[in-house]
Scaffold this active site. Sequence first.
Site, PDB file in Angstrom:
ATOM      1  N   LYS A  75       0.799  -1.235   0.000  1.00 59.94           N
ATOM      2  CA  LYS A  75       0.000   0.000   0.000  1.00 59.94           C
ATOM      3  C   LYS A  75       0.825   1.274   0.000  1.00 59.94           C
ATOM      4  O   LYS A  75       0.405   2.307   0.516  1.00 59.94           O
ATOM      5  CB  LYS A  75      -1.011   0.034   1.175  1.00 59.94           C
ATOM      6  CG  LYS A  75      -1.825  -1.186   1.403  1.00 59.94           C
ATOM      7  CD  LYS A  75      -2.211  -1.961   0.201  1.00 59.94           C
ATOM      8  CE  LYS A  75      -3.249  -1.381  -0.686  1.00 59.94           C
ATOM      9  NZ  LYS A  75      -3.506  -2.301  -1.844  1.00 59.94           N
ATOM     10  N   GLY A  77       1.936   2.560  -2.916  1.00 58.67           N
ATOM     11  CA  GLY A  77       1.902   3.112  -4.272  1.00 58.67           C
ATOM     12  C   GLY A  77       2.445   2.129  -5.302  1.00 58.67           C
ATOM     13  O   GLY A  77       2.884   2.528  -6.387  1.00 58.67           O
ATOM     14  N   THR A  78       2.393   0.835  -4.959  1.00 63.33           N
ATOM     15  CA  THR A  78       2.913  -0.216  -5.844  1.00 63.33           C
ATOM     16  C   THR A  78       2.304  -0.113  -7.246  1.00 63.33           C
ATOM     17  O   THR A  78       3.027  -0.133  -8.251  1.00 63.33           O
ATOM     18  CB  THR A  78       2.554  -1.605  -5.258  1.00 63.33           C
ATOM     19  OG1 THR A  78       2.816  -1.607  -3.857  1.00 63.33           O
ATOM     20  CG2 THR A  78       3.329  -2.704  -5.930  1.00 63.33           C
ATOM     21  N   TRP A  80       0.911   2.316  -8.824  1.00 61.21           N
ATOM     22  CA  TRP A  80       1.372   3.525  -9.519  1.00 61.21           C
ATOM     23  C   TRP A  80       2.781   3.326 -10.075  1.00 61.21           C
ATOM     24  O   TRP A  80       3.058   3.577 -11.246  1.00 61.21           O
ATOM     25  CB  TRP A  80       1.335   4.688  -8.525  1.00 61.21           C
ATOM     26  CG  TRP A  80       1.635   6.035  -9.080  1.00 61.21           C
ATOM     27  CD1 TRP A  80       1.561   6.427 -10.389  1.00 61.21           C
ATOM     28  CD2 TRP A  80       2.038   7.196  -8.333  1.00 61.21           C
ATOM     29  NE1 TRP A  80       1.891   7.753 -10.496  1.00 61.21           N
ATOM     30  CE2 TRP A  80       2.191   8.258  -9.258  1.00 61.21           C
ATOM     31  CE3 TRP A  80       2.274   7.441  -6.974  1.00 61.21           C
ATOM     32  CZ2 TRP A  80       2.566   9.535  -8.859  1.00 61.21           C
ATOM     33  CZ3 TRP A  80       2.652   8.715  -6.583  1.00 61.21           C
ATOM     34  CH2 TRP A  80       2.797   9.751  -7.516  1.00 61.21           C
ATOM     35  N   HIS A 140       7.055  -7.765  -2.520  1.00 58.25           N
ATOM     36  CA  HIS A 140       6.976  -7.064  -1.233  1.00 58.25           C
ATOM     37  C   HIS A 140       8.010  -7.644  -0.261  1.00 58.25           C
ATOM     38  O   HIS A 140       7.985  -7.341   0.937  1.00 58.25           O
ATOM     39  CB  HIS A 140       5.601  -7.264  -0.592  1.00 58.25           C
ATOM     40  CG  HIS A 140       4.472  -6.490  -1.215  1.00 58.25           C
ATOM     41  ND1 HIS A 140       4.574  -5.181  -1.584  1.00 58.25           N
ATOM     42  CD2 HIS A 140       3.178  -6.852  -1.476  1.00 58.25           C
ATOM     43  CE1 HIS A 140       3.398  -4.771  -2.061  1.00 58.25           C
ATOM     44  NE2 HIS A 140       2.551  -5.757  -2.007  1.00 58.25           N
ATOM     45  N   ARG A 162       6.147   4.467   1.992  1.00 58.79           N
ATOM     46  CA  ARG A 162       5.225   5.592   2.185  1.00 58.79           C
ATOM     47  C   ARG A 162       5.154   5.874   3.676  1.00 58.79           C
ATOM     48  O   ARG A 162       5.389   4.960   4.486  1.00 58.79           O
ATOM     49  CB  ARG A 162       3.862   5.126   1.664  1.00 58.79           C
ATOM     50  CG  ARG A 162       2.769   6.132   1.674  1.00 58.79           C
ATOM     51  CD  ARG A 162       1.489   5.485   1.147  1.00 58.79           C
ATOM     52  NE  ARG A 162       0.483   6.479   0.856  1.00 58.79           N
ATOM     53  CZ  ARG A 162      -0.740   6.209   0.418  1.00 58.79           C
ATOM     54  NH1 ARG A 162      -1.104   4.942   0.208  1.00 58.79           N
ATOM     55  NH2 ARG A 162      -1.594   7.166   0.178  1.00 58.79           N
ATOM     56  N   LYS A 295      -7.983   6.681  -2.775  1.00 58.04           N
ATOM     57  CA  LYS A 295      -7.937   8.144  -2.827  1.00 58.04           C
ATOM     58  C   LYS A 295      -6.702   8.660  -3.559  1.00 58.04           C
ATOM     59  O   LYS A 295      -6.741   9.667  -4.228  1.00 58.04           O
ATOM     60  CB  LYS A 295      -7.940   8.711  -1.405  1.00 58.04           C
ATOM     61  CG  LYS A 295      -9.255   8.548  -0.696  1.00 58.04           C
ATOM     62  CD  LYS A 295      -9.314   9.475   0.490  1.00 58.04           C
ATOM     63  CE  LYS A 295     -10.736   9.568   1.026  1.00 58.04           C
ATOM     64  NZ  LYS A 295     -10.793  10.394   2.237  1.00 58.04           N
TER      65      LYS A 295
HETATM   66  P1  PAP Z   1      -0.317  -3.012  -3.233  1.00 58.15           P
HETATM   67  O1  PAP Z   1       0.936  -2.726  -2.452  1.00 58.15           O
HETATM   68  O2  PAP Z   1      -1.278  -3.909  -2.521  1.00 58.15           O
HETATM   69  O3  PAP Z   1      -0.081  -3.446  -4.627  1.00 58.15           O
HETATM   70  P2  PAP Z   1      -0.688  -0.189  -3.683  1.00 58.15           P
HETATM   71  O4  PAP Z   1      -0.820   0.068  -5.135  1.00 58.15           O
HETATM   72  O5  PAP Z   1       0.589   0.183  -3.035  1.00 58.15           O
HETATM   73  O6  PAP Z   1      -1.141  -1.659  -3.329  1.00 58.15           O
HETATM   74  O7  PAP Z   1      -1.804   0.613  -2.881  1.00 58.15           O
HETATM   75  C1  PAP Z   1      -2.766   1.379  -3.422  1.00 58.15           C
HETATM   76  C2  PAP Z   1      -2.533   2.791  -2.944  1.00 58.15           C
HETATM   77  O8  PAP Z   1      -1.925   3.531  -3.988  1.00 58.15           O
HETATM   78  C3  PAP Z   1      -3.875   3.434  -2.683  1.00 58.15           C
HETATM   79  O9  PAP Z   1      -3.667   4.472  -1.734  1.00 58.15           O
HETATM   80  P3  PAP Z   1      -4.857   5.012  -0.803  1.00 58.15           P
HETATM   81  O10 PAP Z   1      -5.503   3.827  -0.185  1.00 58.15           O
HETATM   82  O11 PAP Z   1      -4.190   5.910   0.199  1.00 58.15           O
HETATM   83  O12 PAP Z   1      -5.755   5.763  -1.701  1.00 58.15           O
HETATM   84  C4  PAP Z   1      -4.186   3.968  -4.075  1.00 58.15           C
HETATM   85  O13 PAP Z   1      -5.203   4.931  -4.096  1.00 58.15           O
HETATM   86  C5  PAP Z   1      -2.838   4.538  -4.466  1.00 58.15           C
HETATM   87  N1  PAP Z   1      -2.701   4.671  -5.906  1.00 58.15           N
HETATM   88  C6  PAP Z   1      -3.045   3.789  -6.873  1.00 58.15           C
HETATM   89  N2  PAP Z   1      -2.758   4.286  -8.075  1.00 58.15           N
HETATM   90  C7  PAP Z   1      -2.217   5.511  -7.896  1.00 58.15           C
HETATM   91  C8  PAP Z   1      -1.726   6.526  -8.787  1.00 58.15           C
HETATM   92  N3  PAP Z   1      -1.748   6.353 -10.084  1.00 58.15           N
HETATM   93  N4  PAP Z   1      -1.243   7.649  -8.236  1.00 58.15           N
HETATM   94  C9  PAP Z   1      -1.219   7.826  -6.896  1.00 58.15           C
HETATM   95  N5  PAP Z   1      -1.675   6.926  -6.004  1.00 58.15           N
HETATM   96  C10 PAP Z   1      -2.168   5.767  -6.503  1.00 58.15           C
END
Ligand code: PAP
Length: 328
Positions: A75, A77-78, A80, A140, A162, A295
């Site tokens: 969580k 930003g993986t 992204w 991870h 993060r 978000k």
């Molecule tokens: P993972 O480690 O399980 O693969 P991961 O992608 O790190 O998950 O977590 C998703 C977080 O990245 C979410 O954050 P939030 O819960 O605080 O909102 C998600 O919204 C955020 N995220 C996904 N895509 C993007 C993006 N393109 N830009 C910025 N934040 C993003």
Amino acid sequence: MPTVDPMPEYLKEQDRSHECMKLISTLPTKPGWVVTALYNYQGFWHTARQLQGVISCQKHYKAHDTDILLVTTPKSGTTWLKAILFALVNRTRFPQHHDHHPLLSNNPHVLVPFLELKLYVDDENPDFSSFASPRLFSSHLPYNSLPKSIGDSQCKIVYLCRNPKDTFISLWAFTNKLRLQEMGINSLEETFDKFCEGVSLYGPFWEHVLGYWHESLKHPDKICFMTYEGMKEQPELHLRKLGDFLGCPFSIEEDKESVVEGILEICSFDNLSNLKVNKEGKLSSGEDNSTFFRKGEVGDWKNHLTTEMVERLEKICEEKLEGSGLKF
Ligand code: PAP
């Protein structure tokens, strides 16, 4: 109507190999956030099913010198960074304005698969024949649990973490989506306690971060250490830094064509989260693609954590990170 099971395959407890069952029987265990139990392996917490992928990729993954591994704390930003790395290293094959850019029709987790959560979960010898060079993978895994061939090869690691307050809130929200309806949602207080005690997926969080932080200081050519907040604040600078680190810097011609801006745009939260594939699609492991887009902001913790919780987390950070030079 059949009830839909939101739990991804790697969290399910059945179907473990004999080797994995034997290992698990020797490991310390604690209750999990979604599944019944987490197991402590090499100092970090894993689900039973995920452990199968961990031991299999530790044994069998042979890194190529040209491989690129994105390692993240869950969580952070993986999704992204997977999109950014894919667009960056494939920008000649797939210019960002390409109508059929793979990111427009595939979730980033499909384009950059997890080693231990996807490729090695069911298969000791995954088929890599469809991977173009450089091969992009993600993980991870904590530094000390990485497959040995990663350290022995010239492959590069991009590490992303993060601030722990947003990481916790994002993880809490995500795991609530994965719980079966009859389980209800996790209490914020209970899961917060677990996170602070280090009992979370791939936790303890601080040890994970520090493992890569120290290695990145020793080997800056091998590990590029990044934060979600840094990427949010100065995306252009960090994308250029990634290009330099991975040996594919942006050229003057590319700057004239605004390639950096184009990559950031296609990978932006607004763009990715509004694509049909990410609104309606599912990963083969079972999660809805939409669960990876919530978000996408810095500071959502302010809407959830009490003053006491913030103080507790800040105190832990201070103690754990003292003298390291790292701050959140
Ligand atoms: P993972 O480690 O399980 O693969 P991961 O992608 O790190 O998950 O977590 C998703 C977080 O990245 C979410 O954050 P939030 O819960 O605080 O909102 C998600 O919204 C955020 N995220 C996904 N895509 C993007 C993006 N393109 N830009 C910025 N934040 C993003």
